[in-house]
Design an enzyme around this catalytic site. Structure first.
Site, mmCIF file in Angstrom:
data_model
loop_
_atom_site.group_PDB
_atom_site.id
_atom_site.type_symbol
_atom_site.label_atom_id
_atom_site.label_comp_id
_atom_site.label_asym_id
_atom_site.label_seq_id
_atom_site.Cartn_x
_atom_site.Cartn_y
_atom_site.Cartn_z
ATOM 1 N N TRP B 116 0.885 -1.166 0.000
ATOM 2 C CA TRP B 116 0.000 0.000 0.000
ATOM 3 C C TRP B 116 0.916 1.207 0.000
ATOM 4 C CZ3 TRP B 116 -3.836 3.531 1.159
ATOM 5 C CH2 TRP B 116 -3.618 4.389 2.215
ATOM 6 N N ASP B 135 3.520 -5.638 3.917
ATOM 7 C CA ASP B 135 3.372 -6.547 5.045
ATOM 8 C C ASP B 135 4.404 -7.653 4.943
ATOM 9 O OD1 ASP B 135 1.277 -5.092 5.959
ATOM 10 O OD2 ASP B 135 -0.281 -6.431 5.203
#
Lengths: 175, 188
Positions: B116, B135
Site C-alpha cells: 500500500w 506486510d
C-alpha cells in the site's frame, strides 16, 4: 562468548530478508537514519510515475508485475491496444474506470504505463489516450472476465498474439 | 596450602580468588553472569537508551508547521517508535520491533509482493516522499509496537486506498506478521 555473540548477530543480520530497497538516483540526500549514512540520493519522480506509484503500484508492482492474483502488465498490456475492444478494455477495467483521478490523469498514467512497461507490444499505429476518450469510455461498466476472454480470443484469431498463453492468467485459488 | 605462584601481587590475587571460589558456587557464578547478560541486552530497549541513540535532538524543537499533523511530531532517527516519519500511513505492528528493520522483514517471514503506497513528509527537509507499506507474512502476528497512522486512509469501498486490508495476499503465506515501510521515491 563475545565471539559467539558477534557470530549470532551476523547470522541474524544476514537472515533478514529485504522487503525492497529504495531506488537510487541523483538529487538530495534523504534525512533518515537509514539513508543519512549511506548517502542515498533521490531525484523527484515525474508526475506520471507518481500517479502510477500512488494509484497502481501497490497492486501491480513497481515494475508492472506482482502477485499471481493480479494480471502482469509488463510486456503484456500493449497487446490490448491492437484491437478497438482491447483499447477500450484498458480504460474500462474497474480499477482504472473507477479511479478517483481526473480523466486527464488516467489518460496520462495509461500512456505512461504502456510506454514504460509494454512499448514493444503496442499497436503499430498506437495513438495515446486522450482525456476526452477516457471520459467517455470510463462511463461503461463491463464484465471483466467475459470481456477479457472475448478480447484474447479476438487477438489470437487476428494473429495479434503469438499464442493463447501470451495473455493467459494463472489459475488462482482464493482463500 | 602451598601457594602456586610467586610474587606478592600474584599471591594476593590467588588468595582472593581461592576465597571467592570457596564462598560461591560455580552455578551461582553462571547465573550471575546470565543476569548481567540479560540486563545489558535489555538496556537498549528502554526509552532512555533510545533517546540517547536518537542523539541529535532529544529536546523539544520549535513547533514546525507542516500540512500534516503527523509530520509536526515526527522524527527520523528511531524506526521502533510510531512517530518515525515513514509510518505516517502505516497500520499494524512495526517490523523494526519484530526482528526486522523499517524496510526489512524479520527472519522467517517474507515480504508480500503487493503493498500500500502512501506519502509522508520528512520533518527534517520538509519534502514529501512516497512510502511503500509492505506486510511481512508467514508467521503469527508479531504483536509489538502497534501503530495506527491513518493519514491518507480511505474507507474500504476503495480498496486500493484503504490500509486496514492485510496485504499478504500474493505472498507465500497469508498470515500477517508485521508492516514495513520502504522508500519509493521523492514526490514533488
Amino acid at each position: 562468548m563475545r565471539q559467539f555473540a558477534a557470530a549470532l548477530a551476523l547470522a541474524l543480520a544476514a537472515s533478514i530478508v529485504s522487503a525492497g530497497s529504495p531506488p537510487a538516483a541523483s538529487g538530495s540526500n534523504v534525512p533518515d537514519i537509514e539513508t543519512r549514512r549511506s548517502g542515498l540520493q533521490l531525484a523527484p519522480m515525474p508526475r506520471t510515475a507518481q500517479l502510477y506509484a500512488t494509484n497502481c503500484q501497490g497492486c501491480h508492482g513497481e515494475f508492472g508485475s506482482s502477485a499471481a492474483e493480479i494480471p502482469t502488465l509488463a510486456g503484456r498490456v500493449g497487446y490490448f491496444t491492437r484491437i478497438p475492444e482491447g483499447r477500450r478494455y484498458l480504460v474500462q477495467v474497474p480499477n482504472v474506470a473507477l479511479n478517483a483521478n481526473s480523466d486527464a490523469d488516467i489518460a496520462a498514467v495509461l500512456n505512461w504505463l504502456l510506454a514504460t512497461y509494454s512499448r514493444a507490444q503496442l499497436a503499430a499505429d498506437f495513438q495515446p489516450y486522450t482525456a476526452s476518450e477516457v471520459a467517455e469510455l470510463r462511463q461503461a461498466r463491463i464484465d471483466v472476465v467475459a470481456s477479457r476472454r472475448r478480447i484474447v480470443d479476438a487477438l489470437l484469431a487476428a494473429g495479434q498474439i503469438p499464442s493463447a498463453d501470451t495473455l493467459a492468467l494463472p489459475h488462482i485459488v482464493l482463500y | 596450602m602451598k601457594p602456586i605462584c610467586s610474587g606478592r601481587f600474584d599471591g594476593l590475587i590467588e588468595s582472593l580468588s581461592r576465597g571467592a571460589a570457596q564462598l560461591t558456587s560455580r552455578r551461582g557464578f553462571l547465573s550471575q553472569c546470565g543476569l548481567w547478560l540479560v540486563a545489558a541486552s535489555s538496556l537498549p530497549l528502554l526509552p532512555v537508551a533510545r533517546r540517547a541513540q536518537a542523539g541529535e535532538r532529544p529536546v523539544a524543537k520549535p513547533a514546525r508547521k507542516f500540512a500534516s499533523e503527523f509530520a509536526n511530531h515526527a522524527q527520523t532517527n528511531d524506526p521502533t517508535r510510531c512517530n518515525y516519519w515513514r509510518y505516517c500511513a502505516s497500520d499494524g505492528y512495526l517490523c523494526a520491533c519484530c526482528g526486522g528493520g523499517p524496510h526489512t522483514c524479520p527472519p522467517g517471514t517474507s515480504p508480500s509482493p503487493t503493498s500500500w503506497i502512501g506519502s509522508c513528509i520528512n520533518p527534517d527537509d520538509g519534502r514529501t516522499y512516497l512510502i511503500a507499506y509492505r506486510d511481512c507474512c508467514g508467521q503469527d502476528s508479531c504483536g509489538r509496537c502497534a501503530c495506527l497512522g491513518q493519514e491518507g486512509d480511505m474507507p474500504s469501498y476503495r480498496p486500493q486506498v484503504n490500509n486496514d486490508i492485510v496485504w499478504c495476499f500474493g505472498a507465500s503465506s497469508m498470515v500477517y506478521h508485521c508492516s514495513s515501510a520502504g522508500l519509493v521515491g521523492l514526490a514533488e
